[in-house]
Design a protein around this motif. Structure first.
Motif, PDB file in Angstrom:
ATOM      1  N   ILE A  61       1.697   1.726  -3.683  1.00 27.77           N
ATOM      2  CA  ILE A  61       0.617   2.181  -4.608  1.00 27.77           C
ATOM      3  C   ILE A  61       0.492   3.922  -4.079  1.00 27.77           C
ATOM      4  O   ILE A  61       0.437   4.305  -5.038  1.00 27.77           O
ATOM      5  N   ALA A  62       0.521   3.919  -2.845  1.00 32.40           N
ATOM      6  CA  ALA A  62       0.275   5.692  -2.698  1.00 32.40           C
ATOM      7  C   ALA A  62       1.514   6.188  -3.319  1.00 32.40           C
ATOM      8  O   ALA A  62       1.417   7.308  -4.001  1.00 32.40           O
ATOM      9  N   CYS A  76       0.690   6.730  -7.088  1.00 30.41           N
ATOM     10  CA  CYS A  76      -0.574   7.262  -7.299  1.00 30.41           C
ATOM     11  C   CYS A  76       0.031   8.893  -7.126  1.00 30.41           C
ATOM     12  O   CYS A  76      -0.336   9.809  -7.896  1.00 30.41           O
ATOM     13  N   LYS A 115      -9.659  -0.148  -3.063  1.00 36.15           N
ATOM     14  CA  LYS A 115      -9.345   0.848  -2.208  1.00 36.15           C
ATOM     15  C   LYS A 115      -8.777   2.131  -2.796  1.00 36.15           C
ATOM     16  O   LYS A 115      -9.241   3.198  -2.599  1.00 36.15           O
ATOM     17  N   TYR A 116      -8.159   1.955  -4.002  1.00 35.44           N
ATOM     18  CA  TYR A 116      -7.561   3.127  -4.401  1.00 35.44           C
ATOM     19  C   TYR A 116      -7.818   3.314  -5.919  1.00 35.44           C
ATOM     20  O   TYR A 116      -7.328   3.969  -6.744  1.00 35.44           O
ATOM     21  N   LYS A 117      -8.947   2.821  -6.424  1.00 36.64           N
ATOM     22  CA  LYS A 117      -9.321   2.782  -7.913  1.00 36.64           C
ATOM     23  C   LYS A 117      -9.565   3.838  -8.418  1.00 36.64           C
ATOM     24  O   LYS A 117      -9.132   4.283  -9.752  1.00 36.64           O
ATOM     25  N   GLU A 121       1.005  -1.150   0.045  1.00 34.09           N
ATOM     26  CA  GLU A 121       0.236   0.019   0.183  1.00 34.09           C
ATOM     27  C   GLU A 121       0.750   1.442   0.108  1.00 34.09           C
ATOM     28  O   GLU A 121       0.464   1.938  -0.662  1.00 34.09           O
ATOM     29  N   MET A 138      -7.839   6.663  -8.037  1.00 30.80           N
ATOM     30  CA  MET A 138      -6.680   7.280  -7.923  1.00 30.80           C
ATOM     31  C   MET A 138      -5.464   6.570  -8.853  1.00 30.80           C
ATOM     32  O   MET A 138      -4.209   7.160  -9.112  1.00 30.80           O
ATOM     33  N   LEU A 139      -5.567   5.502  -9.189  1.00 32.61           N
ATOM     34  CA  LEU A 139      -4.538   4.592  -9.583  1.00 32.61           C
ATOM     35  C   LEU A 139      -4.053   4.761 -10.799  1.00 32.61           C
ATOM     36  O   LEU A 139      -4.678   5.194 -11.875  1.00 32.61           O
TER      37      LEU A 139
END
Length: 298
Positions: free
Chosen positions: A130-131, A134, A157-159, A127, A161-162
């Motif tokens: 991922i951040a 993004c 959860k990040y859909k 995660e 912003m991905l």
């Protein structure tokens, strides 16, 4: 005339991009420049070198700077390496990712098959990466083994912003692929594993049936691993009929089960072409255009 020059006279090249070749692996220490030249001789225009740790992120970037316009790198922490995670690594990864040769975050994700790192730590570090992806808006190269449900749950959860997503060397089922492809900005990379999986819902089937469409497909060798065995009994005669003499010669002259090379990519493209019942040239140009789009290359 050298052996490579003789091969070049056989026929014209495909135009190819290998989106995953670990040529910083110690198996290439002595001759990586020759490996890259063979890849170019085989038609590869560009090679993406994935990282698995902070150290390999730096090594891959260094190789990219030595081979500008041909070799590009990623920067990330493989799930096996997350047990050694230190928050200070995040700043170093971000600095590497500022370099133009570094085109993606990864290889990162979840691997529950061997549990070299605790699963909760894998999820936390995944995660964090991922951040980062993004934030900097570079693609995210994903590794997932035995963790499909958790991977999907985290990505959703990040859909909103991905960035663009790439599943590295996919070896899952058709159902898992279909689930991933519900994410609009996701591509699936296939490798020599094609010749190992002819199960009813495996890799060959998901390509053959169109579950994985050509406009969402990338190709990679995953060198030095996953040798694409052109003689495999799990490949049908119709698939084998697509193989060209030139691709076979590159494969059998320079690649082994112990050390696959990027120059094996043409035979992987021909395997895909055989499954799709399309010309290999069409598969080559489509996957190359996909890779250029995904990684922002020209």
């Amino acid at each position: 005339m050298s052996s490579t020059e003789a091969l070049l006279n056989c026929c014209n090249n495909y135009i190819l991009i290998d989106v995953g070749a670990s040529i910083t692996n110690k198996k290439f220490t002595r001759d990586v420049d020759s490996v890259i030249q063979r890849a170019k001789d085989a038609g590869l225009q560009k090679i993406i070198v994935p990282a698995s740790s902070l150290r390999s992120s730096k090594e891959a970037l260094r190789l990219g700077k030595f081979h500008p316009g041909t070799v590009y790198s990623t920067a990330g922490i493989h799930p096996f390496e997350t047990k050694s995670w230190d928050e200070s690594q995040m700043e170093e990864l971000e600095n590497i990712l500022k370099e133009p040769e570094c085109v993606a975050v990864g290889e990162c994700g979840l691997d529950y098959t061997k549990d070299f790192s605790p699963r909760d730590v894998q999820r936390m570090v995944f995660e964090r990466q991922i951040a980062l992806a993004c934030k900097i808006r570079k693609p995210l190269v994903l590794r997932e083994k035995g963790a499909h449900e958790d991977m999907i749950e985290i990505l959703k959860k990040y859909k909103e912003m991905l960035p663009t997503l790439v599943i590295h060397s996919f070896i899952g089922t058709s159902e898992e692929a279909a689930s991933y492809l519900q994410l609009d900005n996701l591509y699936i990379a296939v490798s020599g594993y094609i010749c190992k999986d002819n199960s009813s819902n495996g890799l060959q089937k998901l390509i053959e049936t169109g579950v994985l469409p050509l406009n969402r497909l990338l190709v990679e060798t995953d060198s030095p691993f996953l040798y694409p065995n052109a003689r495999s009994s799990k490949l049908t005669d119709s698939i084998k009929s697509t193989f060209t003499e030139r691709s076979i010669k590159f494969l059998e002259r320079y690649c082994t089960f112990q050390r696959n090379e990027p120059c094996s990519l043409p035979i992987i493209v021909e395997m895909v072409a055989g499954l799709l019942n399309k010309p290999a040239e069409e598969v080559a140009i489509a996957t190359t255009l996909n890779a250029l789009k995904v990684f922002g290359l020209s």
